[in-house]
Design a protein around this motif. Structure first.
Motif, mmCIF file in Angstrom:
data_model
loop_
_atom_site.group_PDB
_atom_site.id
_atom_site.type_symbol
_atom_site.label_atom_id
_atom_site.label_comp_id
_atom_site.label_asym_id
_atom_site.label_seq_id
_atom_site.Cartn_x
_atom_site.Cartn_y
_atom_site.Cartn_z
ATOM 1 N N GLN A 107 0.911 -1.024 -0.110
ATOM 2 C CA GLN A 107 0.161 0.179 -0.146
ATOM 3 C C GLN A 107 0.996 1.195 -0.004
ATOM 4 O O GLN A 107 0.538 2.168 -0.727
ATOM 5 N N GLU A 108 1.945 1.349 0.906
ATOM 6 C CA GLU A 108 2.575 2.502 0.812
ATOM 7 C C GLU A 108 3.572 2.546 -0.398
ATOM 8 O O GLU A 108 3.510 3.717 -0.765
ATOM 9 N N GLU A 109 4.243 1.606 -0.604
ATOM 10 C CA GLU A 109 4.978 1.596 -1.917
ATOM 11 C C GLU A 109 4.070 1.982 -3.421
ATOM 12 O O GLU A 109 4.624 2.712 -4.004
ATOM 13 N N ILE A 110 2.912 1.501 -3.453
ATOM 14 C CA ILE A 110 2.036 1.784 -4.680
ATOM 15 C C ILE A 110 1.616 3.140 -4.553
ATOM 16 O O ILE A 110 1.833 3.955 -5.455
ATOM 17 N N SER A 111 1.472 3.749 -3.308
ATOM 18 C CA SER A 111 1.062 5.292 -3.242
ATOM 19 C C SER A 111 2.289 5.954 -3.488
ATOM 20 O O SER A 111 1.897 6.934 -4.393
ATOM 21 N N MET A 112 3.384 5.850 -3.219
ATOM 22 C CA MET A 112 4.740 6.586 -3.714
ATOM 23 C C MET A 112 4.795 6.545 -5.118
ATOM 24 O O MET A 112 5.239 7.378 -5.989
ATOM 25 N N LEU A 131 2.753 5.940 -7.537
ATOM 26 C CA LEU A 131 1.664 6.916 -8.035
ATOM 27 C C LEU A 131 1.963 8.276 -8.001
ATOM 28 O O LEU A 131 1.948 9.008 -9.062
ATOM 29 N N MET A 132 2.395 8.529 -6.879
ATOM 30 C CA MET A 132 2.632 10.032 -6.754
ATOM 31 C C MET A 132 3.918 10.570 -7.500
ATOM 32 O O MET A 132 4.105 11.624 -7.859
ATOM 33 N N THR A 133 4.900 9.592 -7.535
ATOM 34 C CA THR A 133 6.440 10.084 -7.824
ATOM 35 C C THR A 133 6.710 9.522 -9.305
ATOM 36 O O THR A 133 7.434 10.450 -10.385
ATOM 37 N N GLU A 134 6.231 8.357 -9.841
ATOM 38 C CA GLU A 134 6.703 8.074 -10.879
ATOM 39 C C GLU A 134 5.699 7.891 -12.171
ATOM 40 O O GLU A 134 6.067 8.070 -13.345
ATOM 41 N N ILE A 135 4.457 7.872 -11.960
ATOM 42 C CA ILE A 135 3.331 8.181 -12.788
ATOM 43 C C ILE A 135 3.238 9.204 -13.712
ATOM 44 O O ILE A 135 3.001 10.417 -12.717
ATOM 45 N N LYS A 136 3.250 9.305 -14.816
ATOM 46 C CA LYS A 136 3.218 10.732 -15.510
ATOM 47 C C LYS A 136 1.671 11.045 -15.914
ATOM 48 O O LYS A 136 1.085 12.151 -16.146
ATOM 49 N N ASP A 137 0.771 9.907 -15.981
ATOM 50 C CA ASP A 137 -0.575 10.001 -16.314
ATOM 51 C C ASP A 137 -1.507 11.001 -15.204
ATOM 52 O O ASP A 137 -1.388 10.513 -14.096
ATOM 53 N N GLU A 138 -1.946 11.946 -15.592
ATOM 54 C CA GLU A 138 -2.666 12.810 -14.764
ATOM 55 C C GLU A 138 -4.151 12.033 -14.190
ATOM 56 O O GLU A 138 -4.378 12.360 -12.961
ATOM 57 N N ILE A 147 -4.207 9.073 -13.153
ATOM 58 C CA ILE A 147 -4.056 8.432 -12.059
ATOM 59 C C ILE A 147 -3.083 9.164 -10.614
ATOM 60 O O ILE A 147 -3.165 8.680 -9.839
ATOM 61 N N LYS A 148 -2.680 10.287 -10.889
ATOM 62 C CA LYS A 148 -1.999 11.118 -9.914
ATOM 63 C C LYS A 148 -2.915 11.358 -8.783
ATOM 64 O O LYS A 148 -2.375 11.264 -7.659
ATOM 65 N N PHE A 149 -4.106 11.650 -8.756
ATOM 66 C CA PHE A 149 -4.842 11.959 -7.494
ATOM 67 C C PHE A 149 -5.856 10.914 -6.991
ATOM 68 O O PHE A 149 -6.980 11.152 -7.151
ATOM 69 N N ILE A 150 -5.439 9.778 -6.642
ATOM 70 C CA ILE A 150 -6.088 8.769 -6.312
ATOM 71 C C ILE A 150 -5.641 8.233 -4.709
ATOM 72 O O ILE A 150 -4.272 8.598 -4.551
ATOM 73 N N THR A 151 -6.320 7.862 -4.100
ATOM 74 C CA THR A 151 -6.050 7.302 -2.573
ATOM 75 C C THR A 151 -5.829 5.674 -2.595
ATOM 76 O O THR A 151 -6.886 5.145 -2.877
ATOM 77 N N ILE A 152 -5.142 4.884 -2.410
ATOM 78 C CA ILE A 152 -4.867 3.688 -2.268
ATOM 79 C C ILE A 152 -5.380 3.426 -0.792
ATOM 80 O O ILE A 152 -4.937 4.012 0.364
ATOM 81 N N THR A 153 -6.552 2.797 -0.686
ATOM 82 C CA THR A 153 -7.083 2.658 0.678
ATOM 83 C C THR A 153 -6.971 1.196 1.322
ATOM 84 O O THR A 153 -6.994 0.965 2.679
#
Length: 115
Positions: A15-20, A22-29, A31-37
């Motif tokens: 959960q922590e790593e996927i969130s990181m 998505l925030m730092t590596e993904i360029k697709d807008e 996907i940027k603003f999602i929350t991994i619950t």
């Protein structure tokens, strides 16, 4: 029992790593603003269900499609960050628990107003 603890630790790490990622590596807008619950990994570590929410509910489907497209990239990055022999397949699922909680809260408010 020890196996359950191991899976819970992996779920938290995923959960922590996927969130990181998505925030730092993904360029697709999309996907940027999602929350991994949450993350639920099977006992054989073959599949990890990744639950997410979005701020804009109208973008739910487009976000899910974007996540499905980026799943192999995210899995590759995850394998670099989490020390595990075999990184599970990732299946992204929209988390409806927040909507359900809001629905229950509205019902409780209606009951209290009627009293």
């Amino acid at each position: 029992m020890a196996n359950n603890v191991k899976i819970e630790r992996l779920n938290h790490a995923f959960q922590e790593e996927i969130s990181m990622i998505l925030m730092t590596e993904i360029k697709d807008e999309d996907i940027k603003f999602i929350t991994i619950t949450g993350v639920e990994t099977t006992s054989d570590l073959g599949l990890a269900k990744v639950y997410f929410t979005v701020l804009d509910d109208t973008k739910r489907e487009s976000t899910l499609e974007a996540l499905k497209g980026a799943a192999s990239f995210i899995r590759g990055e995850l394998s670099k960050r989490v020390d595990i022999r075999h990184t599970p397949e990732l299946k992204f699922i929209y988390d409806t628990s927040i909507e359900y909680g809001n629905h229950i809260e509205k019902i409780i408010e209606q009951i209290n107003e009627e009293k």
